[in-house]
Design a protein around this motif. Structure first.
Motif, mmCIF file in Angstrom:
data_model
loop_
_atom_site.group_PDB
_atom_site.id
_atom_site.type_symbol
_atom_site.label_atom_id
_atom_site.label_comp_id
_atom_site.label_asym_id
_atom_site.label_seq_id
_atom_site.Cartn_x
_atom_site.Cartn_y
_atom_site.Cartn_z
ATOM 1 N N THR A 5 0.819 -1.211 0.000
ATOM 2 C CA THR A 5 0.000 0.000 0.000
ATOM 3 C C THR A 5 0.851 1.259 0.000
ATOM 4 O O THR A 5 0.326 2.344 0.081
ATOM 5 C CB THR A 5 -0.937 0.045 1.221
ATOM 6 N N SER A 6 2.159 1.140 -0.071
ATOM 7 C CA SER A 6 2.978 2.340 -0.025
ATOM 8 C C SER A 6 3.289 2.860 -1.428
ATOM 9 O O SER A 6 3.352 2.099 -2.387
ATOM 10 C CB SER A 6 4.277 2.026 0.717
ATOM 11 N N TRP A 29 -0.611 -3.518 6.995
ATOM 12 C CA TRP A 29 -0.060 -2.163 7.058
ATOM 13 C C TRP A 29 -0.905 -1.355 8.030
ATOM 14 O O TRP A 29 -2.101 -1.194 7.834
ATOM 15 C CB TRP A 29 -0.091 -1.486 5.676
ATOM 16 N N CYS A 30 -0.285 -0.821 9.085
ATOM 17 C CA CYS A 30 -1.050 -0.142 10.129
ATOM 18 C C CYS A 30 -1.405 1.282 9.720
ATOM 19 O O CYS A 30 -0.537 2.045 9.297
ATOM 20 C CB CYS A 30 -0.248 -0.110 11.428
ATOM 21 N N ASP A 31 -2.706 1.621 9.878
ATOM 22 C CA ASP A 31 -3.132 2.998 9.575
ATOM 23 C C ASP A 31 -3.213 3.845 10.840
ATOM 24 O O ASP A 31 -3.382 5.048 10.786
ATOM 25 C CB ASP A 31 -4.465 2.999 8.806
ATOM 26 N N GLU A 36 -8.749 -0.158 13.742
ATOM 27 C CA GLU A 36 -7.613 -1.072 13.732
ATOM 28 C C GLU A 36 -7.196 -1.430 15.159
ATOM 29 O O GLU A 36 -6.967 -2.594 15.487
ATOM 30 C CB GLU A 36 -6.454 -0.397 13.000
ATOM 31 N N GLY A 155 1.043 5.566 11.931
ATOM 32 C CA GLY A 155 0.003 5.311 10.942
ATOM 33 C C GLY A 155 0.085 6.186 9.712
ATOM 34 O O GLY A 155 1.177 6.564 9.261
ATOM 35 N N GLU A 156 -1.108 6.522 9.194
ATOM 36 C CA GLU A 156 -1.232 7.140 7.884
ATOM 37 C C GLU A 156 -0.410 8.424 7.697
ATOM 38 O O GLU A 156 0.292 8.578 6.694
ATOM 39 C CB GLU A 156 -2.702 7.464 7.642
ATOM 40 N N LEU A 159 3.191 7.687 7.373
ATOM 41 C CA LEU A 159 3.502 7.062 6.083
ATOM 42 C C LEU A 159 3.574 8.120 4.975
ATOM 43 O O LEU A 159 4.471 8.088 4.126
ATOM 44 C CB LEU A 159 2.460 5.993 5.735
ATOM 45 N N LYS A 160 2.643 9.087 5.033
ATOM 46 C CA LYS A 160 2.653 10.165 4.019
ATOM 47 C C LYS A 160 3.974 10.926 4.074
ATOM 48 O O LYS A 160 4.572 11.247 3.055
ATOM 49 C CB LYS A 160 1.495 11.146 4.270
#
Ligand code: GTP
Ligand code: SPV
Ligand code: MN
Length: 586
Positions: A5-6, A29-31, A36, A155-156, A159-160
C-alpha cells in the motif's frame, strides 16, 4: 499475500524482502486508526496477550503479563554495529556488521510463520516539525503495535511523510520464542537500521524509543549538528507568567517521569507557579536562529515505571492512567484493578506472574520494572507546546544520578565545558530498568551509557562543539535527589519539593541569586533556596548543601581514570577541565 500500500518503492521492496525471510501468514499495514486498534485489542484479549482490567475504574485499560524472563532492557545483548569497532567505542558492545546481519538472518528465518507481520510507519516528533524523523517498524507482536500507537505518531500521517521524504529508519522486530539465549538488539547506525529479536519488552521492542530516538538518532544528530538525549523536558512558569523550559538527564528509573510531571508545593501553587510537561524520557534539540537550543519530545506517550507512583508522589501520572492505558507486569486487586508497591494500602490479590499473591513470600507483587503506557495528552500537566514544530527554547540543562553519598543536592557548572565534564562524569546506582545487579554505582555519562550510538569520546566532543560564536547556551546544573543519611533514609524529601531546586536554578538563569564558588562548581547559599515548610535535620542541611573536599578529590581521580579509558580519542579540553578541577581540590 503482499498487500503493498505504499507509494515508496524502496519501502515496498524492503517489506517484500523481510516477508520472504520471515514467512508471515499475513501482512498488515497499520493505519493507526481506532478501528484497527480495537480489532487488535480484541484479538489480544482472545489469545490472552491482554487481560481486561476493571472497566468501571479503568475504561479501555488492559494488563499484559510478559514472559517472566523478558521484563527489562538487556544491555549485554544490545550491540552497535559500525564498520569500525572504535566508532562504537568502549561504551558499546560491538559486532562486525556482516557477522551481525548473518546471525540475525538465521534468527529471523521463518520466524513469522503462522503470525501476522505488522508494518508500523511512525514519526518521532510533531508530524509537521523539521526536527522530527520517521521510521518503519516491522513486527509480529500486536502488543508492540498497540504500544507504538500510544508512544509515537503512528500510521497514515507518518507514512505520508515517509513517502514524501523517501528516507526512514528501518526497524525489524520479532518476539521470536522469547528465549533469552536467542535474543539480540542490533543497531546499524551507518545504515539507519535496527534488528531486534526475542524480546517484547519496551526498550528492546518498541523500536521508535531507545533504539531509534537515542541510539540511531544520536549518531545521526552528530552528523547533522544536533543532540538526541535521554532527557525529560518541562515548562516552568513563574507568578509573573514568564516561562522557561528545562531539560534533565537522569539514568533509567532515576526520576525523569516524576520531575516532568511535578506538582509544586502548596505555597508555590498559591503564588502562581506552574509546571507543564513536554516529555518524560527523550529530548532532541538543536540550535535555533537566536543561538538557543530548541527541543522537541520525539515521543507521544509515556512508558513509565509503575512502582512508587502514587497520589502523593506523582498525582499527574495517576490521573493520566484513568483510562486507555496498557499496564505491563503490575499486580491486580481482587476487583481487577492494577496495583503496584507504593500505590496505596490495598492488598493485591494476584502478582505480576498471575499467581495468588503471598505477602509472606517477601517478593513484590508488581515487578520492580513494571510499566504503564499512556498517551501524553492524558496528563493534566501536558503542554500543547509539545506539538510546536519549532520546539521549545531550553534555559537550563540538568544532570543527575542516584548517589547515596558524596554528591550534594544541587550545584551549577562554571561554564559549558565544565558542564560537559559534569555530564560526562555522571555516576548512578543501577536500577531494575535493565537486567543485572541493582544498586551498583557505575558511570552513566549524561544518562546515555546504554543509549549512545557511537563512541563516548566523540559524543563528548560533539557536546563541546556547541560552544561557539553566536551560541546562547543553557546553564548546566547537577542534582541528586537520592542522598542518604547515616540511618539509610533519603535526606531530601524529593518529588514536589524538587520545585525548590528548580526555582533556585531559575534565579541563577535570571541572575537573581548569588552562589558559593567551590572547585566542584557553584553551590547555592542555603538562604537562597526556599525551604519553607521543609523539615531538614542538621545532618541533611550539611550533606545536601556542602561538599566533602577529600571525597571529591577521590571522585575526580576516578573520573580521570574513566576518561582515560577512551585513550587519545577523548577530547583534550575535557581532560584539561578534569585536571583543573582535580588541582583545585588539592
Ligand atoms: P525511565 O522510564 O526508566 O527512564 O525512568 P525515570 O527516570 O522516568 O524514573 P521515574 O520518574 O519513573 O522514577 C523512578 C523511581 O524513582 C520511582 O520509584 C520513583 O518513585 C523514584 N523517584 C523519582 N523521583 C524521586 C525523588 O525526587 N526522590 C526519591 N527519593 N525518589 C524518587
Ligand atoms: C529506560 O530504561 O530508560 C526506559 C524504559 O525509559 S525503556 O523503554 O525500556 O528504555
Ligand atoms: Mn528512560
Amino acid at each position: 499475500m503482499t498487500a503493498t500500500t505504499s507509494q515508496l518503492a524502496s519501502l515496498n521492496q524492503w517489506i517484500e524482502e523481510v516477508a520472504r525471510l520471515t514467512r508471515p501468514d499475513r501482512i498488515h499495514w497499520c493505519d493507526g486508526g481506532d478501528a484497527e486498534n480495537q480489532a487488535l485489542i480484541a484479538r489480544m484479549l482472545e489469545d490472552g496477550t491482554l487481560l481486561r482490567l476493571n472497566q468501571e475504574t479503568h475504561p479501555n485499560s488492559y494488563l499484559h503479563r510478559s514472559h517472566p524472563d523478558d521484563v527489562a532492557r538487556v544491555e549485554h545483548l544490545t550491540f552497535v554495529c559500525t564498520a569500525k569497532r572504535d566508532d562504537a567505542g568502549p561504551n558499546n558492545h560491538w559486532m562486525e556488521p556482516a557477522i551481525a546481519r548473518e546471525q540475525m538472518r538465521g534468527l529471523f528465518e521463518g520466524c513469522m510463520r503462522g503470525r501476522t507481520m505488522y508494518v508500523v510507519p511512525y514519526c518521532m516528533g510533531p508530524i509537521d516539525s523539521p526536527l522530527s524523523r520517521c521510521g518503519v517498524e516491522i513486527t509480529d507482536s500486536p502488543y508492540v503495535v498497540a504500544n507504538m500507537r500510544i508512544m509515537t505518531r503512528m500510521g497514515e500521517a507518518a507514512l505520508k511523510r515517509i513517502e514524501r521524504e523517501g528516507g526512514f529508519v528501518k526497524g525489524l522486530h520479532s518476539i521470536g520464542e522469547l528465549n533469552p539465549d536467542r535474543r539480540f538488539i542490533m543497531h546499524f547506525p551507518e545504515e539507519l537500521e535496527i534488528q531486534s529479536f526475542g524480546s517484547g519488552y519496551g526498550g528492546n521492542a518498541l523500536l521508535g524509543k531507545k533504539c531509534h530516538a537515542l541510539r540511531i538518532a544520536s549518531h545521526q544528530a552528530r552528523g547533522e549538528g544536533w543532540l538526541a538525549e535521554h532527557m525529560l523536558i518541562l515548562g516552568i512558569e513563574n507568578p509573573r507568567g514568564e516561562k522557561h523550559y528545562i531539560a534533565a538527564a537522569f539514568p533509567s528509573a532515576c526520576g525523569k517521569t516524576n520531575l516532568a510531571m511535578l506538582i509544586p508545593p502548596r505555597g508555590y501553587v498559591r503564588d502562581g507557579w506552574k509546571i507543564t510537561t513536554i516529555g518524560d524520557d527523550i529530548c532532541w534539540m538543536r540550535p535555533g536562529p537566536d543561538g538557543r537550543l530548541y527541543a522537541i519530545n520525539p515521543e507521544a506517550g509515556f512508558f513509565g515505571v509503575a512502582p512508587g507512583t502514587s497520589e502523593k508522589s506523582n498525582p499527574n501520572a495517576l490521573a493520566s492512567l484513568q483510562k486507555n492505558a496498557i499496564f505491563t507486569n503490575v499486580a491486580v486487586t481482587d476487583d481487577n484493578q492494577p496495583w503496584w508497591e507504593g500505590l496505596d494500602k490495598r492488598a493485591p490479590a494476584t502478582d505480576w506472574k498471575g499467581n495468588a499473591f503471598d505477602p509472606a513470600s517477601g517478593n513484590p507483587a508488581a515487578h520492580p520494572n513494571s510499566r504503564f503506557t499512556v498517551s501524553a495528552r492524558q496528563c493534566p500537566s501536558w503542554s500543547p507546546m509539545a506539538e510546536d514544530p519549532r520546539g521549545v527554547p531550553i534555559s537550563a540543562i540538568v544532570f543527575g544520578g542516584r548517589r547515596a553519598s558524596l554528591v550534594p543536592l544541587v550545584f551549577e557548572a562554571r561554564d559549558w565545558t565544565h558542564g560537559v565534564l559534569i555530564g560526562a562524569a555522571m555516576g548512578s546506582e543501577t536500577t531494575a530498568a535493565a537486567t543485572g545487579a541493582v544498586g551498583v554505582m557505575r558511570r552513566d555519562p549524561m544518562a546515555m551509557k546504554p543509549f549512545c550510538g557511537y563512541n563516548f569520546a566523540d559524543y563528548f566532543n560533539h557536546w563541546l562543539s556547541f560552544d561557539k560564536a553566536g551560541a546562547n547556551l543553557p546553564k548546566v546544573f547537577h542534582v541528586n535527589w537520592f542522598r542518604k543519611g547515616e540511618s539509610g533514609d533519603f535526606l531530601w524529601p524529593g518529588f514536589g519539593d524538587n520545585m525548590r531546586v528548580l526555582e533556585w536554578m531559575l534565579k541563577r538563569v535570571e541572575g537573581k541569586a548569588g552562589s558559593i564558588e567551590t572547585p566542584i562548581g557553584h553551590l547555592p547559599k542555603i538562604e537562597d533556596v526556599n525551604l519553607d515548610g521543609v523539615e531538614l535535620t542538621p545532618e541533611a542541611r550539611e550533606k545536601l548543601f556542602d561538599y566533602d573536599r577529600e571525597g571529591w578529590a577521590h571522585e575526580l581521580a576516578s573520573i580521570g581514570e574513566y576518561l582515560d579509558e577512551y585513550g587519545a580519542r577523548m577530547p583534550e579540553a575535557l581532560r584539561d577541565e578534569q585536571r583543573r578541577t582535580a588541582t583545585a581540590l588539592g
